[in-house]
Design an enzyme around this catalytic site. Structure first.
Site, PDB file in Angstrom:
ATOM      1  N   ASN A   1      -2.838  -5.940   2.912  1.00 35.40           N
ATOM      2  CA  ASN A   1      -3.570  -7.095   3.459  1.00 35.40           C
ATOM      3  C   ASN A   1      -4.587  -6.705   4.527  1.00 35.40           C
ATOM      4  OD1 ASN A   1      -1.309  -6.455   5.108  1.00 35.40           O
ATOM      5  ND2 ASN A   1      -1.405  -8.474   6.066  1.00 35.40           N
TER       6      ASN A   1
ATOM      7  N   LYS B   1       0.366   6.793   3.539  1.00 36.33           N
ATOM      8  CA  LYS B   1       0.500   6.206   2.222  1.00 36.33           C
ATOM      9  C   LYS B   1      -0.014   4.761   2.266  1.00 36.33           C
ATOM     10  CE  LYS B   1       3.219   4.016  -1.164  1.00 36.33           C
ATOM     11  NZ  LYS B   1       2.104   3.047  -1.264  1.00 36.33           N
ATOM     12  N   PRO B   2      -1.274   4.551   1.878  1.00 36.47           N
ATOM     13  CA  PRO B   2      -1.769   3.184   1.753  1.00 36.47           C
ATOM     14  C   PRO B   2      -1.365   2.595   0.415  1.00 36.47           C
ATOM     15  CG  PRO B   2      -3.536   4.726   1.287  1.00 36.47           C
ATOM     16  CD  PRO B   2      -2.313   5.552   1.592  1.00 36.47           C
TER      17      PRO B   2
ATOM     18  N   SER C   1      -2.047   1.426  -3.251  1.00 40.38           N
ATOM     19  CA  SER C   1      -2.993   2.026  -4.197  1.00 40.38           C
ATOM     20  C   SER C   1      -4.205   1.137  -4.457  1.00 40.38           C
ATOM     21  CB  SER C   1      -2.286   2.344  -5.519  1.00 40.38           C
ATOM     22  OG  SER C   1      -1.269   3.299  -5.318  1.00 40.38           O
TER      23      SER C   1
ATOM     24  N   GLY D   1       5.075  -4.011   6.395  1.00 36.32           N
ATOM     25  CA  GLY D   1       5.277  -4.624   5.089  1.00 36.32           C
ATOM     26  C   GLY D   1       6.350  -5.691   5.148  1.00 36.32           C
TER      27      GLY D   1
ATOM     28  N   GLU E   1       6.780  -3.186  11.414  1.00 36.89           N
ATOM     29  CA  GLU E   1       6.204  -4.523  11.585  1.00 36.89           C
ATOM     30  C   GLU E   1       6.361  -5.242  10.260  1.00 36.89           C
ATOM     31  OE1 GLU E   1       2.077  -6.767  11.826  1.00 36.89           O
ATOM     32  OE2 GLU E   1       2.175  -5.125  13.275  1.00 36.89           O
TER      33      GLU E   1
ATOM     34  N   CYS F   1       0.491 -11.381   8.440  1.00 37.31           N
ATOM     35  CA  CYS F   1       1.869 -11.588   8.897  1.00 37.31           C
ATOM     36  C   CYS F   1       1.924 -12.412  10.174  1.00 37.31           C
ATOM     37  CB  CYS F   1       2.567 -10.247   9.090  1.00 37.31           C
ATOM     38  SG  CYS F   1       1.664  -9.098  10.128  1.00 37.31           S
TER      39      CYS F   1
ATOM     40  N   GLU G   1       8.457 -16.848   3.752  1.00 33.73           N
ATOM     41  CA  GLU G   1       7.067 -16.555   4.090  1.00 33.73           C
ATOM     42  C   GLU G   1       6.206 -16.736   2.837  1.00 33.73           C
ATOM     43  OE1 GLU G   1       4.608 -13.091   6.483  1.00 33.73           O
ATOM     44  OE2 GLU G   1       6.274 -12.486   5.194  1.00 33.73           O
TER      45      GLU G   1
END
Length: 510
Positions: free
Chosen positions: A152, A175-176, A178, A226, A248, A282, A380
């Site tokens: 996000n 690690k973002p 993909s 995440g 977070e 978030c 959420e």
């Protein structure tokens, strides 16, 4: 949109497999790039390389590290339009949200350029015996930090963790997601252009359960952003290895409108707090509590503001709200709204997808008469959906706001003094008074993070840097006074020691 420098960015992905990942332009579904897919063995390779590079980096004078980040700061600003294009293309967000995302690594870099020296310097501590023992607290880096970043805010949240980790003397394996790897890769490229030594930050790409698990299992500290469900798994894996982690996680954030709040301004703040980044934040407001006497008037104003928001796709500032990121997000948002509607909620505004604008667009939606049987009441939504609830007393509003497993962000609108008095009663890591998100998050000198199911640890401020270090005490006995001399009976030694402790107490020396 500017051309994507694919070959230039592929270089920073550690991958030995022939598999690839293909991020797409969210607005159209067109392929943006083809990037290598990493395997678990590639994560180990990245960690090993990082360890070798980190030893020299930790020994590098902080002034030299800061010089690199000063250049990086300038490059971020110089390439802001290119970064904004990539952020928009891979997330579908509106340009104004992309600009705010770029501001995060700029502000974080600027803050630690000013504060890292004071935070990381050795600190004198009182020794065991005055004059005889000198104690010093050092801050030593963990080694290799794993950063697992979400889709996000791919640029902001990857760099918000990577920058202080590097400042502190660590190497980073990033690690973002993909789908949203291009903007973090460009930031990594800018770090290297600024002079960051090779292998201090490396990127791995692949499925979270495979590659993310390998990152947690091989690094020395993990920063994860995440979902709460995945965060629990990360914490458990980290605990098995006795390494630290910072998490977070999710939020179901409340806003309380006080009875003295100017309704027009409150509605504008609420709309921005609920619908920025199409609600995929978030920190977004998903629950708004309004006094019964002003409920209808506030709802009317919020609906008016919501219906004036410009929803659409474009690489300029012509739109206020952009797209959801994927079919999965669109499905989740649709399910929450459809479930609420079917169980009796009133849809005051929005409430439908907009395929005419793009594959994943959904209208900003305001709901009323939401009850605990509905998915959107406690889960959420992570989309452009907000629910309004009336309250009778302020105590009731605080009780309702705190009735959540989450505790990430909150907001109170009204007279500043009254609202600030309410803030400490809310169980949330950040509370914004007369704002929804930006006042707390943008205060980079203050810690930001969640309570309860919203996570562990903090980013920003002193904690945001020091969590990437271990506290080490070095105690030097300058005069040999500790320990029992061989010639002295222990009983006599004990009496002398007790007398000394009493004297220290009287002198108010701890």
């Amino acid at each position: 949109m500017r051309p994507v420098p694919t070959e230039q960015l592929r270089h920073y992905v550690v991958a030995s497999t022939s598999d690839t990942v293909t991020p797409v332009e969210v607005y159209t579904g067109a392929e943006l790039a083809t990037l290598p897919r990493s395997g678990p063995a590639d994560v180990l390779t990245a960690v090993e390389r990082g360890r070798r590079a980190q030893t020299a980096w930790a020994a590098t004078d902080l002034a030299d590290r800061k010089a690199i980040f000063a250049r990086f700061h300038g490059l971020l600003l110089a390439h802001r339009e290119e970064l904004a294009d990539l952020v928009q293309a891979e997330t579908g967000k509106a340009r104004r949200d992309a600009f705010e995302e770029i501001a995060e690594p700029v502000l974080v870099t600027s803050y630690y350029l000013r504060r890292a020296g004071a935070l990381l310097r050795p600190r004198r501590r009182a020794g065991a015996m005055p004059l005889a023992v000198r104690a010093t607290e050092l801050r030593v880096p963990h080694g290799v930090v794993g950063v697992i970043a979400p889709w996000n805010y791919p640029l902001a949240l990857s760099m918000a963790d990577a920058i202080p980790a590097l400042f502190a003397g660590n190497a980073v394996v990033l690690k973002p997601d993909s789908q949203t790897a291009l903007s973090p890769l460009l930031a990594v490229d800018l770090m290297h252009r600024a002079g960051l030594p090779e292998h201090l930050i490396q990127v791995v790409l692949g499925d979270g359960p495979v590659i993310g698990a390998a990152v947690v299992d091989s690094t020395d500290f993990v920063a994860f952003t995440g979902s709460t469900r995945t965060g629990i798994e990360v914490a458990a894996r980290a605990a098995e290895r006795l390494i630290g982690c910072s998490l977070e996680l999710g939020g179901k954030n409340p806003m309380i409108v006080l009875d003295d709040a100017p309704l027009d301004r409150a509605a504008a703040i609420a709309a921005r707090g609920a619908f920025a980044n199409a609600g995929q934040l978030c920190l977004s407001m998903e629950r708004i509590y309004v006094p019964e006497p002003t409920f209808d008037a506030f709802a009317k104003r919020l609906v008016a503001v919501t219906e004036n928001l410009r929803l659409g796709a474009g690489y300029d500032y012509g739109f206020d709200v952009g797209s959801l990121v994927s079919a999965a997000q669109l499905k989740r948002v649709s399910e929450h709204v459809d479930d609420a509607r079917a169980k009796g909620a009133r849809v005051l505004s929005g409430g439908r997808p907009r395929p005419d604008l793009g594959p994943y667009f959904y209208e900003p939606t305001v709901l009323a008469e939401v009850n605990p049987d509905m998915l959107c009441h406690t889960e959420e939504t992570f989309g452009p959906v907000v629910s309004l609830y009336p309250y009778r007393t302020l105590d009731e509003a605080v009780l309702l706001a705190n009735q959540s497993a989450f505790g990430l962000n909150a907001s109170v609108l009204g007279d500043a003094r009254r609202a600030a008095a309410v803030a400490p009663r809310l169980r949330a890591g950040t509370v914004n008074v007369n704002d929804a998100v930006n006042s707390a998050y943008g205060s980079t000198d203050a810690p930001m993070g969640g309570m309860r199911a919203s996570g562990l640890g903090r980013r920003h401020g002193a904690e945001g840097l020091l969590k990437y270090t271990e506290a080490q005490t070095v105690a030097v006995q300058r005069i040999p006074v500790l320990g029992v001399p061989r010639w002295l009976p222990f009983r006599v030694y004990a009496r002398v020691l007790v007398g000394a402790l009493k004297a220290l107490r009287r002198l108010r020396i701890r």
